[in-house]
Design a protein around this motif. Structure first.
Motif, PDB file in Angstrom:
ATOM      1  N   MET A 174      -0.180   4.020   2.729  1.00  0.00           N
ATOM      2  CA  MET A 174      -0.170   3.797   3.886  1.00  0.00           C
ATOM      3  C   MET A 174       0.379   4.734   4.840  1.00  0.00           C
ATOM      4  O   MET A 174       1.506   5.327   4.516  1.00  0.00           O
ATOM      5  CB  MET A 174       0.728   2.390   4.434  1.00  0.00           C
ATOM      6  CG  MET A 174       1.724   2.326   4.114  1.00  0.00           C
ATOM      7  SD  MET A 174       2.477   0.832   4.506  1.00  0.00           S
ATOM      8  CE  MET A 174       2.815   0.957   6.545  1.00  0.00           C
ATOM      9  N   ASP A 190       0.785  -1.251   0.035  1.00  0.00           N
ATOM     10  CA  ASP A 190      -0.145  -0.165  -0.091  1.00  0.00           C
ATOM     11  C   ASP A 190       0.919   1.207  -0.141  1.00  0.00           C
ATOM     12  O   ASP A 190       1.352   1.656   0.963  1.00  0.00           O
ATOM     13  CB  ASP A 190      -1.088  -0.031   1.219  1.00  0.00           C
ATOM     14  CG  ASP A 190      -1.944   1.140   1.237  1.00  0.00           C
ATOM     15  OD1 ASP A 190      -1.850   1.866   0.237  1.00  0.00           O
ATOM     16  OD2 ASP A 190      -2.882   0.977   2.136  1.00  0.00           O
ATOM     17  N   PRO A 250      -6.886   1.330   9.410  1.00  0.00           N
ATOM     18  CA  PRO A 250      -7.752   1.599   8.186  1.00  0.00           C
ATOM     19  C   PRO A 250      -8.044   2.918   7.835  1.00  0.00           C
ATOM     20  O   PRO A 250      -8.645   3.582   8.835  1.00  0.00           O
ATOM     21  CB  PRO A 250      -8.960   0.501   8.415  1.00  0.00           C
ATOM     22  CG  PRO A 250      -8.525  -0.542   9.569  1.00  0.00           C
ATOM     23  CD  PRO A 250      -7.489   0.368  10.487  1.00  0.00           C
ATOM     24  N   ASN A 268      -8.229   1.501   1.939  1.00  0.00           N
ATOM     25  CA  ASN A 268      -7.769   0.301   2.186  1.00  0.00           C
ATOM     26  C   ASN A 268      -8.147  -0.848   1.590  1.00  0.00           C
ATOM     27  O   ASN A 268      -7.556  -1.824   0.942  1.00  0.00           O
ATOM     28  CB  ASN A 268      -7.619   0.078   3.775  1.00  0.00           C
ATOM     29  CG  ASN A 268      -6.578   0.822   4.640  1.00  0.00           C
ATOM     30  OD1 ASN A 268      -6.758   1.818   4.747  1.00  0.00           O
ATOM     31  ND2 ASN A 268      -5.281   0.277   4.707  1.00  0.00           N
TER      32      ASN A 268
END
Length: 338
Positions: free
Chosen positions: A293, A290, A300, A310
């Motif tokens: 992130m 990700d 999340p 997410n």
């Protein structure tokens, strides 16, 4: 040995911008009063300003008075000088004083630590040492006067209170918690009364002052616990399923069981909320799982902005999550992950 290992790990830690910033840990508008009587503004979350979300603790009125007393009685003591000066430096940095920020961030390794968060325990430790020194002195000199220290602490308290009212801090949360403010100020009054009576209490003064300090610590610690919700329940069936079926693998959450709660239940979780974080772990996650992130908190949809959420990223890179050992994805009831 622990300090040496930690210093070595800092070279491998991810620097997210907060570690070397001059940001204040506590919004200056909140004032020093929040360190002395922390619930003067009400329960946790009552303020919109940055206080409980950034700070890691408080001092309390008892230890403030005793720390001032230690400086007044034992200033020639090098240990007292060291901790008193460091306490002042910590407070200045916590509230974002520019010169203190500049000097501290020029010291090697300190610019790699999130000082806005971790200076508070250092401040608390300094104040505890000074308070213990004052109690020891009070035991040796039972009729020593605490009048001057308590008057100084009250002056600091009232000055800070006036400044916060002038800045409109009390209106930030939209509600004034009279009961919380009254309870805090009532203890200030009672402890001040005890301090003014040390000459009358004689050899019992150290015991009384210490007991009131313990009482304040217990009250401050229990305030958030007693104000927590009572009507709640845990879905332990889901937790039990993970405990019985994960094996050596882990789960990834899109909502329930937030980061670090996996450890509380004894189940391996891919999400984490930690600091400092290994920079190679962050690099792998961003390259393979990700790219959007948050490096230190993979809760999340935390700090996503307008980037994909997410649940969208895990759909795009589902095999990559399996490659790092994810066996189950935990979602909220009713979520369609198909």
């Amino acid at each position: 040995p622990l300090v040496a290992q930690f210093a070595d790990f800092l070279s491998f830690s991810y620097k997210d911008g907060r570690s070397n910033s001059g940001a204040a840990s506590i919004d200056p508008r909140v004032g020093v009063i929040a360190l002395i009587v922390p619930y003067i503004y009400g329960p946790i979350g009552a303020l919109d300003l940055s206080y409980w979300g950034a700070t890691a603790g408080y001092i309390g009125f008892t230890m403030t008075v005793l720390a001032i007393a230690a400086v007044r009685w034992q200033w020639r003591n090098r240990v007292v000088q060291c901790f008193a000066v460091w306490a002042v430096i910590c407070i200045l940095k916590i509230y974002g004083e520019p010169l203190t920020n500049y000097v501290l961030l020029k010291i090697p390794y300190l610019n790699q630590i999130v000082l806005e968060r971790w200076l508070m325990p250092s401040l608390e430790f300094s104040i505890v040492v000074l308070s213990a020194t004052a109690i020891h002195e009070l035991s040796a000199r039972p009729r020593a006067s605490l009048l001057a220290p308590v008057l100084i602490a009250i002056a600091i308290l009232l000055t800070s209170l006036c400044l916060t009212v002038a800045h409109g801090t009390y209106t930030a949360g939209g509600y004034f918690y009279v009961s919380y403010a009254a309870a805090n100020l009532l203890f200030v009054f009672l402890f001040s009364l005890a301090c003014c009576s040390t000459s009358l209490m004689g050899r019992h003064s150290a015991w009384v002052i210490s007991s009131m300090g313990i009482l304040e610590a217990v009250l401050l610690f229990n305030a958030p616990i007693l104000s927590a919700p009572r009507n709640y329940g845990f879905d332990m069936e889901g937790v039990a399923f993970l405990q019985n079926n994960l094996g050596l693998q882990r789960f990834y959450t899109l909502g329930p069981i937030l980061p670090n709660y996996g450890s509380a239940f004894g189940v391996a979780e891919l999400n984490y909320d930690d600091m400092p974080v290994n920079k190679y772990l962050v690099r792998y996650f961003k390259d393979n799982l990700d790219p959007y992130m948050d490096a230190t908190n993979t809760k999340p949809n935390w700090h996503r902005g307008r980037n994909p959420l997410n649940n969208q990223m895990i759909r795009r890179k589902f095999p990559a999550y399996g490659a790092v050992g994810v066996k189950y994805v935990v979602t909220s009831p009713g979520d369609d992950f198909s």
